[in-house]
Design an enzyme around this catalytic site. Structure first.
Site: not given
Length: 119
Positions: A2, A32
């Site tokens: 991201p 993530k």
């Protein structure tokens, strides 16, 4: 991926340390690997919210495969708590925008995430 872009009118005393804390939190929240997290901190003394220059922020999050209404509620709760603690910005002085453009619309390493990870 991201990518998180934070704009604030609050001067952060130690921007590098703050960004590293924000990066770690973002990796944990968004689930993530931190190696894919990209943070941009932008100080803007002219950022207003509600017609004043009181402490405020705008946060844009672009992430793949994990932006949902249910998850966004949890993300918002944790992020607003973090920014109130770190920047002194109350929850009614900020917006967070969540976007998932799809794997074909984010480039990385000369290709897209759709090619890297499949559809």
């Amino acid at each position: 991926m991201p990518s998180l872009i934070l704009q604030t009118n609050v001067k952060v005393p130690d921007p590098k340390a703050f960004v590293l804390r924000f990066s770690k939190l973002s990796a944990e929240l968004l689930e993530k690997p931190e190696k894919y997290i990209s943070i941009s901190l932008q100080y803007n003394e002219f950022l207003t919210f509600g017609g004043t220059f009181d402490p405020a922020f705008l946060l844009s999050i672009v992430s793949l495969d994990n932006i949902t209404p249910q998850k966004n509620e949890a993300y918002s709760k944790s992020l607003f708590e973090f920014f109130e603690k770190e920047l002194g910005v109350p929850g009614d002085r900020a917006y967070i925008t969540f976007q998932d453009p799809g794997r074909a619309f984010i480039g990385h390493e000369g290709t897209t995430f759709e090619t890297i990870f499949g559809k």
